[in-house]
Structures are given as structure tokens and as C-alpha cells.
Design a protein around this motif. Structure first.
Motif, PDB file in Angstrom:
ATOM      1  N   ASP A 124       0.821  -1.202   0.000  1.00 24.31           N
ATOM      2  CA  ASP A 124       0.000   0.000   0.000  1.00 24.31           C
ATOM      3  C   ASP A 124       0.861   1.261   0.000  1.00 24.31           C
ATOM      4  N   TYR A 125       1.970   1.185   0.695  1.00 25.52           N
ATOM      5  CA  TYR A 125       2.933   2.289   0.740  1.00 25.52           C
ATOM      6  C   TYR A 125       4.332   1.707   0.601  1.00 25.52           C
ATOM      7  N   ILE A 126       5.231   2.490   0.050  1.00 25.05           N
ATOM      8  CA  ILE A 126       6.628   2.095   0.030  1.00 25.05           C
ATOM      9  C   ILE A 126       7.412   3.054   0.918  1.00 25.05           C
ATOM     10  N   LEU A 127       8.537   2.575   1.428  1.00 29.22           N
ATOM     11  CA  LEU A 127       9.425   3.385   2.249  1.00 29.22           C
ATOM     12  C   LEU A 127      10.805   3.343   1.626  1.00 29.22           C
ATOM     13  N   LEU A 128      11.323   4.501   1.287  1.00 31.21           N
ATOM     14  CA  LEU A 128      12.640   4.600   0.661  1.00 31.21           C
ATOM     15  C   LEU A 128      13.658   4.975   1.726  1.00 31.21           C
ATOM     16  N   ASP A 129      14.708   4.155   1.828  1.00 30.58           N
ATOM     17  CA  ASP A 129      15.672   4.305   2.913  1.00 30.58           C
ATOM     18  C   ASP A 129      17.076   4.054   2.383  1.00 30.58           C
ATOM     19  N   HIS A 130      18.056   4.397   3.188  1.00 27.20           N
ATOM     20  CA  HIS A 130      19.450   4.127   2.835  1.00 27.20           C
ATOM     21  C   HIS A 130      19.747   2.641   2.924  1.00 27.20           C
ATOM     22  N   GLY A 131      19.199   2.020   3.966  1.00 22.12           N
ATOM     23  CA  GLY A 131      19.391   0.592   4.159  1.00 22.12           C
ATOM     24  C   GLY A 131      18.119  -0.026   4.666  1.00 22.12           C
ATOM     25  N   ALA A 132      17.808  -1.233   4.221  1.00 22.39           N
ATOM     26  CA  ALA A 132      16.535  -1.863   4.580  1.00 22.39           C
ATOM     27  C   ALA A 132      16.389  -2.045   6.080  1.00 22.39           C
ATOM     28  N   GLY A 133      17.518  -2.109   6.791  1.00 21.15           N
ATOM     29  CA  GLY A 133      17.442  -2.262   8.241  1.00 21.15           C
ATOM     30  C   GLY A 133      17.494  -0.950   8.977  1.00 21.15           C
TER      31      GLY A 133
END
Length: 216
Positions: A124-133
Motif C-alpha cells: 500500500d505504501y513504500i518506504l525509501l531508505d538508505h538501508g533496509a534495516g
């Protein structure tokens, strides 16, 4: 108008701090081995009961058996499940179909292809991050083209770059954790500061759009 998620809450004092600041979302890391902010499901249930009803609780999972997020979504403990592991499309769709609740899928952004992979997700939503953790560091924002679907922006966002993050990428929500801590604990003053900053940014953005509409 960017929304605010404060993640990594661990104790009653954290709940009191966010209740005073009124972010849109509160995040809890649930049964993730090796993560210092990880809590048991039972502990999360207790903390969520003290959360202001206007703040939506989000559970953060890493390669958990799907029964864990499903149970916490079904019993009303969580509003959404946020996935930071290798969960595939079948996993995401199973949670959606069995709970009717939102799924947020986190992606580590290192190349333009990573962004395209995120955009194709059935979450439903995505989260963009530097690292998945979660690394506490910003990634290269120039990798992200204009995004038409609602997304969370995470990774190294704090008072020093909040305005730039929102002005550059226009995320649906920003997700903060370590930048709101002092000596490894959530800092009430920092939480209040970031909530005030975001409110000011959103107010200015609303005024700008209103002015643009008047000039058309």
C-alpha cells in the motif's frame, strides 16, 4: 502536506513524548533479533494502549513469520505492518488479503533500479531508505524521480535537512528515529522540535499552493 512517523518507540516515556507532539504514526520494532529497540509483541500491545487515539501504530518486522503481523493487525494492535526484510509479493499480498490493513514495504535505495523495484511493489505504501534495516544515514536523493504514489522517506532525516528532504522529494510522510534520540533514548525536546518544524513547513507549503491557485 507531509505526515510524520516517529519510529523505534520502546517505553512509556516514549509514548508520553509522542502523545505530546502528535505525529501521524508511531513505529514499534517487533521481535527483530539483534535490534536494540526490538520489543515483544506483548510489550507492544501494552504500549499501544497508552498511545493517543489519533496516532496510528505501525509494527516494524524483518522476515517474521506472517502470522505475527497478521495477528497484531487483526486484533487491532497495529494500523499497518512495515516490512524491512526479504518479504516478497506473495507475503505482502497474504497480509493484505487476510487483514485488510495497509502494508508498508521498505526498500534500500542505492541505484535507480532500486527505486523502480520499489515503485512496482504491491504494498500500500513504500518506504525509501538508505538501508533496509535502517542506517540513520541519508541516501542519494538524486536517484529518486518524481514519485506519483504515496511513500515514506527515511534515512538520516533530522532538523538540519527536514526542509530540504520535503522540498526535494515531496514525500507523503517522513520517518525519523535515531535523529530524535540523545544517548540512545528518545528525546522529548527533539520530538517536539521536529513536530513544530514540520507543521511550519506544511503551513508554508499550503500558503504557497494557495497563492499559486490565486494567480492562475
Amino acid at each position: 502536506m507531509a505526515k510524520l512517523k516517529i519510529c523505534g518507540l520502546t517505553c512509556k516515556e516514549d509514548i508520553e513524548a509522542v502523545n505530546g507532539a502528535k505525529p501521524d504514526f508511531a513505529g514499534f520494532i517487533i521481535e527483530v533479533p539483534g535490534r536494540r529497540r526490538s520489543l515483544t509483541a506483548e510489550r507492544v500491545k501494552v504500549l499501544v494502549k497508552g498511545l493517543d487515539k489519533e496516532i496510528l501504530p505501525v509494527g516494524v518486522f524483518v522476515n517474521a513469520a506472517p502470522e505475527l503481523p497478521i495477528s497484531l493487525l487483526r486484533d487491532g494492535t497495529l494500523w499497518a505492518a512495515q516490512l524491512h526484510g526479504d518479504e516478497d509479493e506473495d507475503y505482502i499480498e497474504k497480509i493484505q488479503n487476510m487483514t485488510g490493513k495497509p502494508v508498508i514495504k521498505a526498500f534500500s535505495i542505492k541505484t535507480p533500479e532500486d527505486v523502480q523495484r520499489a515503485l512496482r511493489s504491491p504494498a500500500d505504501y513504500i518506504l525509501l531508505d538508505h538501508g533496509a534495516g535502517g542506517t540513520g544515514e541519508p541516501f542519494d536523493w538524486t536517484l529518486v524521480p518524481p514519485v506519483r504514489r504515496p511513500f515514506f522517506l527515511a534515512g538520516g532525516i533530522g532538523p538540519e535537512n527536514l526542509r530540504s528532504a520535503i522540498g526535494t522529494l515531496h514525500p507523503w510522510a517522513v520517518d525519523l528515529s535515531s535523529s530524535l534520540e540523545t544517548d540512545g533514548r528518545k528525546d522529548r525536546a527533539k520530538i517536539q522540535q521536529i513536530a513544530r518544524m514540520l507543521k511550519q513547513i506544511n503551513t508554508l507549503e499550503a500558503y504557497r499552493k494557495e497563492r499559486e491557485a490565486d494567480l492562475e
